[in-house]
Design a protein around this motif. Structure first.
Motif, mmCIF file in Angstrom:
data_model
loop_
_atom_site.group_PDB
_atom_site.id
_atom_site.type_symbol
_atom_site.label_atom_id
_atom_site.label_comp_id
_atom_site.label_asym_id
_atom_site.label_seq_id
_atom_site.Cartn_x
_atom_site.Cartn_y
_atom_site.Cartn_z
ATOM 1 N N GLY A 193 0.810 -1.219 0.000
ATOM 2 C CA GLY A 193 0.000 0.000 0.000
ATOM 3 C C GLY A 193 0.841 1.265 0.000
ATOM 4 O O GLY A 193 0.534 2.235 -0.677
ATOM 5 N N THR A 194 1.935 1.256 0.749
ATOM 6 C CA THR A 194 2.807 2.425 0.826
ATOM 7 C C THR A 194 3.430 2.717 -0.536
ATOM 8 O O THR A 194 3.408 3.861 -1.005
ATOM 9 C CB THR A 194 3.906 2.208 1.887
ATOM 10 N N LEU A 195 3.966 1.681 -1.183
ATOM 11 C CA LEU A 195 4.589 1.887 -2.496
ATOM 12 C C LEU A 195 3.546 2.229 -3.561
ATOM 13 O O LEU A 195 3.802 3.036 -4.451
ATOM 14 C CB LEU A 195 5.380 0.646 -2.909
ATOM 15 N N ARG A 196 2.369 1.618 -3.462
ATOM 16 C CA ARG A 196 1.294 1.900 -4.416
ATOM 17 C C ARG A 196 0.854 3.366 -4.310
ATOM 18 O O ARG A 196 0.672 4.046 -5.308
ATOM 19 C CB ARG A 196 0.125 0.949 -4.167
ATOM 20 N N THR A 197 0.709 3.848 -3.079
ATOM 21 C CA THR A 197 0.324 5.246 -2.877
ATOM 22 C C THR A 197 1.414 6.179 -3.383
ATOM 23 O O THR A 197 1.117 7.193 -4.023
ATOM 24 C CB THR A 197 0.013 5.512 -1.390
ATOM 25 N N LEU A 198 2.660 5.833 -3.125
ATOM 26 C CA LEU A 198 3.774 6.633 -3.644
ATOM 27 C C LEU A 198 3.739 6.661 -5.171
ATOM 28 O O LEU A 198 3.880 7.721 -5.792
ATOM 29 C CB LEU A 198 5.112 6.071 -3.149
ATOM 30 N N GLY A 199 3.508 5.490 -5.783
ATOM 31 C CA GLY A 199 3.411 5.428 -7.247
ATOM 32 C C GLY A 199 2.260 6.265 -7.771
ATOM 33 O O GLY A 199 2.392 6.951 -8.787
ATOM 34 N N MET A 242 -1.577 11.714 -9.024
ATOM 35 C CA MET A 242 -2.799 11.641 -8.224
ATOM 36 C C MET A 242 -2.589 12.376 -6.902
ATOM 37 O O MET A 242 -1.523 12.281 -6.301
ATOM 38 C CB MET A 242 -3.162 10.175 -7.963
ATOM 39 N N LYS A 243 -3.618 13.103 -6.483
ATOM 40 C CA LYS A 243 -3.570 13.790 -5.199
ATOM 41 C C LYS A 243 -4.239 12.865 -4.177
ATOM 42 O O LYS A 243 -5.448 12.653 -4.237
ATOM 43 C CB LYS A 243 -4.282 15.138 -5.285
ATOM 44 N N VAL A 244 -3.458 12.332 -3.247
ATOM 45 C CA VAL A 244 -3.943 11.368 -2.265
ATOM 46 C C VAL A 244 -3.621 11.899 -0.871
ATOM 47 O O VAL A 244 -2.451 12.132 -0.545
ATOM 48 C CB VAL A 244 -3.279 9.983 -2.455
#
Length: 195
Positions: free
Chosen positions: A38-44, A50-52
């Motif tokens: 999840g951490t790497l996916r959000t970073l990607g 994308m604004k997350v």
């Protein structure tokens, strides 16, 4: 430099270059969406534009288009295998829950167009809305605050706040209390690893 860009855009090579860029972005979205962290996916996702919000949770997704036009608010959860078509823009509020396999389409073909042209509009999902399993939201729709979209629904029109809709096309089937106070201060904290 500007004249080179103008000449390039008017050349026969331009559609191929534009297609290559679009295809590369699409492939990158699929790769990032399948990362088992999840951490790497959000970073990607952030690297894709994308604004997350830091407290939002993005589970593995099926497809993301034009990530730079997508924003996900604080405490929101995007469930497994979502499809997010950001070509015309997607705004997801705070504490929103997407169940698995939700699809948001901001652009589609106009079946009455002699050239099969596309038409569309941005999608807005307001705070504390719940979009249930395998629901589809079509272009230009706003889902109001606290609204619920029942499983397997297809939403073609705006949904008022605190309204429960279901079916194909989705119609009002109930109301939700407006006395909602939940807030997921960190949707990522209790999420399982590797999904």
């Amino acid at each position: 430099m500007e004249s080179l860009k103008v000449r390039l855009k008017s050349s026969a090579l331009w559609p191929k270059l534009r297609g290559a860029k679009s295809g590369a972005a699409f492939a990158a979205g699929e790769v990032v969406g399948s990362i088992p962290s999840g951490t790497l996916r959000t970073l990607g996702a952030k690297l894709m534009g994308m604004k997350v919000a830091p407290t939002a949770k993005l589970y593995r997704w099926r497809e993301v288009r034009d990530a730079q036009n997508i924003s996900v608010g604080a405490g929101s959860i995007i469930g497994m295998w979502a499809t997010l078509d950001g070509r015309k823009g997607i705004t997801i509020g705070k504490n929103v829950n997407f169940s698995s396999e939700v699809a948001l389409w901001t652009l589609q073909h106009d079946y009455n167009s002699p050239t099969f042209a596309t038409s569309g509009g941005p999608i807005v999902i307001e705070d504390r809305a719940w979009i249930s399993f395998r629901s589809t939201i079509l272009p230009g729709v706003t889902i109001g605050e606290g609204a619920v979209v029942a499983a397997n629904s297809v939403v073609t029109k705006d949904v008022p706040p605190y309204t429960v809709v279901g079916g194909i096309p989705a119609k009002k089937i109930g109301e939700r209390t407006a006395d909602l106070s939940y807030e997921w201060t960190n949707a990522r904290s209790h999420a399982p690893w590797f999904i």
